[in-house]
Scaffold this active site. Sequence first.
Site, PDB file in Angstrom:
ATOM      1  N   PRO A 114      18.601  -8.536   1.204  1.00 14.98           N
ATOM      2  CA  PRO A 114      18.562  -7.734  -0.011  1.00 14.98           C
ATOM      3  C   PRO A 114      17.188  -7.623  -0.661  1.00 14.98           C
ATOM      4  O   PRO A 114      16.450  -8.600  -0.771  1.00 14.98           O
ATOM      5  CB  PRO A 114      19.546  -8.447  -0.945  1.00 14.98           C
ATOM      6  CG  PRO A 114      19.871  -9.741  -0.318  1.00 14.98           C
ATOM      7  CD  PRO A 114      19.589  -9.625   1.141  1.00 14.98           C
ATOM      8  N   ASN A 115      16.900  -6.408  -1.086  1.00 17.19           N
ATOM      9  CA  ASN A 115      15.701  -6.046  -1.861  1.00 17.19           C
ATOM     10  C   ASN A 115      14.412  -6.002  -1.053  1.00 17.19           C
ATOM     11  O   ASN A 115      13.375  -5.612  -1.591  1.00 17.19           O
ATOM     12  CB  ASN A 115      15.517  -6.981  -3.079  1.00 17.19           C
ATOM     13  CG  ASN A 115      16.693  -6.904  -4.029  1.00 17.19           C
ATOM     14  OD1 ASN A 115      17.062  -5.819  -4.458  1.00 17.19           O
ATOM     15  ND2 ASN A 115      17.310  -8.037  -4.339  1.00 17.19           N
ATOM     16  N   ARG A 173       7.328  -3.973  -6.887  1.00 18.91           N
ATOM     17  CA  ARG A 173       7.095  -4.904  -8.007  1.00 18.91           C
ATOM     18  C   ARG A 173       6.722  -6.262  -7.440  1.00 18.91           C
ATOM     19  O   ARG A 173       6.880  -6.526  -6.257  1.00 18.91           O
ATOM     20  CB  ARG A 173       8.350  -5.021  -8.882  1.00 18.91           C
ATOM     21  CG  ARG A 173       8.638  -3.768  -9.695  1.00 18.91           C
ATOM     22  CD  ARG A 173       9.789  -3.978 -10.657  1.00 18.91           C
ATOM     23  NE  ARG A 173       9.531  -5.113 -11.534  1.00 18.91           N
ATOM     24  CZ  ARG A 173      10.423  -6.085 -11.774  1.00 18.91           C
ATOM     25  NH1 ARG A 173      11.600  -6.059 -11.200  1.00 18.91           N
ATOM     26  NH2 ARG A 173      10.120  -7.064 -12.577  1.00 18.91           N
ATOM     27  N   TYR A 184       4.860 -11.187  -3.500  1.00 17.51           N
ATOM     28  CA  TYR A 184       5.226 -10.638  -2.191  1.00 17.51           C
ATOM     29  C   TYR A 184       4.120  -9.800  -1.541  1.00 17.51           C
ATOM     30  O   TYR A 184       4.304  -9.301  -0.427  1.00 17.51           O
ATOM     31  CB  TYR A 184       6.508  -9.800  -2.312  1.00 17.51           C
ATOM     32  CG  TYR A 184       7.690 -10.616  -2.792  1.00 17.51           C
ATOM     33  CD1 TYR A 184       8.195 -11.655  -2.018  1.00 17.51           C
ATOM     34  CD2 TYR A 184       8.276 -10.375  -4.027  1.00 17.51           C
ATOM     35  CE1 TYR A 184       9.258 -12.425  -2.462  1.00 17.51           C
ATOM     36  CE2 TYR A 184       9.348 -11.140  -4.483  1.00 17.51           C
ATOM     37  CZ  TYR A 184       9.832 -12.156  -3.695  1.00 17.51           C
ATOM     38  OH  TYR A 184      10.882 -12.923  -4.126  1.00 17.51           O
ATOM     39  N   ASN A 217      14.792 -12.416   7.883  1.00 13.01           N
ATOM     40  CA  ASN A 217      14.449 -12.789   6.511  1.00 13.01           C
ATOM     41  C   ASN A 217      15.701 -12.497   5.688  1.00 13.01           C
ATOM     42  O   ASN A 217      15.931 -11.349   5.291  1.00 13.01           O
ATOM     43  CB  ASN A 217      13.263 -11.977   5.996  1.00 13.01           C
ATOM     44  CG  ASN A 217      12.879 -12.401   4.581  1.00 13.01           C
ATOM     45  OD1 ASN A 217      13.628 -13.121   3.913  1.00 13.01           O
ATOM     46  ND2 ASN A 217      11.728 -11.953   4.119  1.00 13.01           N
ATOM     47  N   ALA A 226      17.431 -13.297  -0.573  1.00 14.57           N
ATOM     48  CA  ALA A 226      18.157 -14.197  -1.491  1.00 14.57           C
ATOM     49  C   ALA A 226      19.330 -14.901  -0.805  1.00 14.57           C
ATOM     50  O   ALA A 226      19.706 -16.016  -1.202  1.00 14.57           O
ATOM     51  CB  ALA A 226      18.651 -13.416  -2.699  1.00 14.57           C
ATOM     52  N   GLU A 256      13.176 -17.718  11.330  1.00 14.97           N
ATOM     53  CA  GLU A 256      13.301 -17.289   9.935  1.00 14.97           C
ATOM     54  C   GLU A 256      11.908 -16.960   9.397  1.00 14.97           C
ATOM     55  O   GLU A 256      10.952 -17.692   9.670  1.00 14.97           O
ATOM     56  CB  GLU A 256      13.906 -18.461   9.157  1.00 14.97           C
ATOM     57  CG  GLU A 256      14.065 -18.256   7.676  1.00 14.97           C
ATOM     58  CD  GLU A 256      14.580 -19.542   7.004  1.00 14.97           C
ATOM     59  OE1 GLU A 256      14.363 -20.660   7.537  1.00 14.97           O
ATOM     60  OE2 GLU A 256      15.184 -19.413   5.934  1.00 14.97           O
ATOM     61  N   HIS A 274       9.785 -15.863   5.769  1.00 17.80           N
ATOM     62  CA  HIS A 274       9.709 -15.573   4.334  1.00 17.80           C
ATOM     63  C   HIS A 274       8.314 -15.085   4.016  1.00 17.80           C
ATOM     64  O   HIS A 274       7.324 -15.718   4.414  1.00 17.80           O
ATOM     65  CB  HIS A 274      10.066 -16.798   3.494  1.00 17.80           C
ATOM     66  CG  HIS A 274      11.489 -17.184   3.675  1.00 17.80           C
ATOM     67  ND1 HIS A 274      12.513 -16.403   3.192  1.00 17.80           N
ATOM     68  CD2 HIS A 274      12.054 -18.196   4.357  1.00 17.80           C
ATOM     69  CE1 HIS A 274      13.651 -16.944   3.558  1.00 17.80           C
ATOM     70  NE2 HIS A 274      13.413 -18.019   4.273  1.00 17.80           N
ATOM     71  N   ARG A 332       7.852 -22.406  -4.804  1.00 19.21           N
ATOM     72  CA  ARG A 332       8.559 -21.648  -5.852  1.00 19.21           C
ATOM     73  C   ARG A 332       9.686 -22.485  -6.485  1.00 19.21           C
ATOM     74  O   ARG A 332       9.653 -23.691  -6.442  1.00 19.21           O
ATOM     75  CB  ARG A 332       9.041 -20.321  -5.256  1.00 19.21           C
ATOM     76  CG  ARG A 332       7.862 -19.474  -4.733  1.00 19.21           C
ATOM     77  CD  ARG A 332       8.306 -18.138  -4.208  1.00 19.21           C
ATOM     78  NE  ARG A 332       8.905 -17.318  -5.265  1.00 19.21           N
ATOM     79  CZ  ARG A 332       9.566 -16.190  -5.030  1.00 19.21           C
ATOM     80  NH1 ARG A 332       9.710 -15.758  -3.788  1.00 19.21           N
ATOM     81  NH2 ARG A 332      10.078 -15.506  -6.040  1.00 19.21           N
TER      82      ARG A 332
HETATM   83  O1  CA2 Z   1       9.675 -14.658   0.454  1.00 20.20           O
HETATM   84  C1  CA2 Z   1      10.627 -14.061   0.988  1.00 20.20           C
HETATM   85  O2  CA2 Z   1      10.522 -13.344   1.980  1.00 20.20           O
HETATM   86  C2  CA2 Z   1      12.013 -14.127   0.318  1.00 20.20           C
HETATM   87  O3  CA2 Z   1      12.982 -14.156   1.362  1.00 20.20           O
HETATM   88  C3  CA2 Z   1      12.140 -12.857  -0.504  1.00 20.20           C
HETATM   89  C4  CA2 Z   1      13.400 -12.785  -1.361  1.00 20.20           C
HETATM   90  C5  CA2 Z   1      13.610 -14.082  -2.150  1.00 20.20           C
HETATM   91  O4  CA2 Z   1      14.876 -14.051  -2.781  1.00 20.20           O
HETATM   92  C6  CA2 Z   1      13.524 -15.321  -1.262  1.00 20.20           C
HETATM   93  O5  CA2 Z   1      13.654 -16.482  -2.074  1.00 20.20           O
HETATM   94  C7  CA2 Z   1      12.194 -15.370  -0.532  1.00 20.20           C
HETATM   95  C8  CA2 Z   1      13.303 -11.579  -2.315  1.00 20.20           C
HETATM   96  C9  CA2 Z   1      13.194 -10.234  -1.594  1.00 20.20           C
HETATM   97  C10 CA2 Z   1      12.396  -9.184  -2.262  1.00 20.20           C
HETATM   98  O6  CA2 Z   1      12.527  -9.157  -3.649  1.00 20.20           O
HETATM   99  C11 CA2 Z   1      11.802  -8.242  -4.382  1.00 20.20           C
HETATM  100  C12 CA2 Z   1      11.662  -8.513  -5.721  1.00 20.20           C
HETATM  101  C13 CA2 Z   1      10.940  -7.643  -6.524  1.00 20.20           C
HETATM  102  C14 CA2 Z   1      10.368  -6.512  -5.998  1.00 20.20           C
HETATM  103  C15 CA2 Z   1      10.525  -6.229  -4.647  1.00 20.20           C
HETATM  104  C16 CA2 Z   1      11.240  -7.081  -3.830  1.00 20.20           C
END
Ligand code: CA2
Length: 143
Positions: free
Chosen positions: A9-10, A17, A22, A73, A76, A97, A99, A106
């Site tokens: 997700p995301n 953002r 990221y 990946n 969340a 995996e 990240h 974090r």
């Molecule tokens: O660091 C990573 O790749 C994560 O898997 C990214 C996830 C996070 O929940 C993991 O703890 C670590 C979040 C994905 C992307 O989230 C965004 C947030 C804001 C703007 C764009 C993407």
Amino acid sequence: MKILVINGPNINFLGIREPAIYGKNSYADLLSLLESVQQEEGISLEHFQSNHEGAIVDTIQAAYQKFDGIVINPAAYTHTSVAILDALKAVGIPAVEVHISDVDAREPFRQISYPGLYCEKTIKGQGIAGYRQAILYLKEKYG
Ligand code: CA2
């Protein structure tokens, strides 16, 4: 060699953002990187992104006996999903995996990874370059 790259997700919102966490690369940049790695390494890559846990489980199950490696990946779902862990165990495909951020540096809730309990290796904090490292690891070991 066939490798499936799965993003949770995301991840499709990358670059929009939180660049401090990221990086500035977008999801389109990640797909371009995968295309480059595919050409350079002479391997076959497929990619899948979903915001839905069940869709990710379905995709892992569909990979059974079709792919030689999985790069995942889970985003969340990393920190919550026993279902994704169980799906990886069920298909038995070697997995790495990734990240993008350094999850170790974090929040405490990001310190646990359920899918990581199955994965052979975890690459974190390398930005989207981590996906290349994961693919090369699988190619060197299983290609
Ligand atoms: O660091 C990573 O790749 C994560 O898997 C990214 C996830 C996070 O929940 C993991 O703890 C670590 C979040 C994905 C992307 O989230 C965004 C947030 C804001 C703007 C764009 C993407």
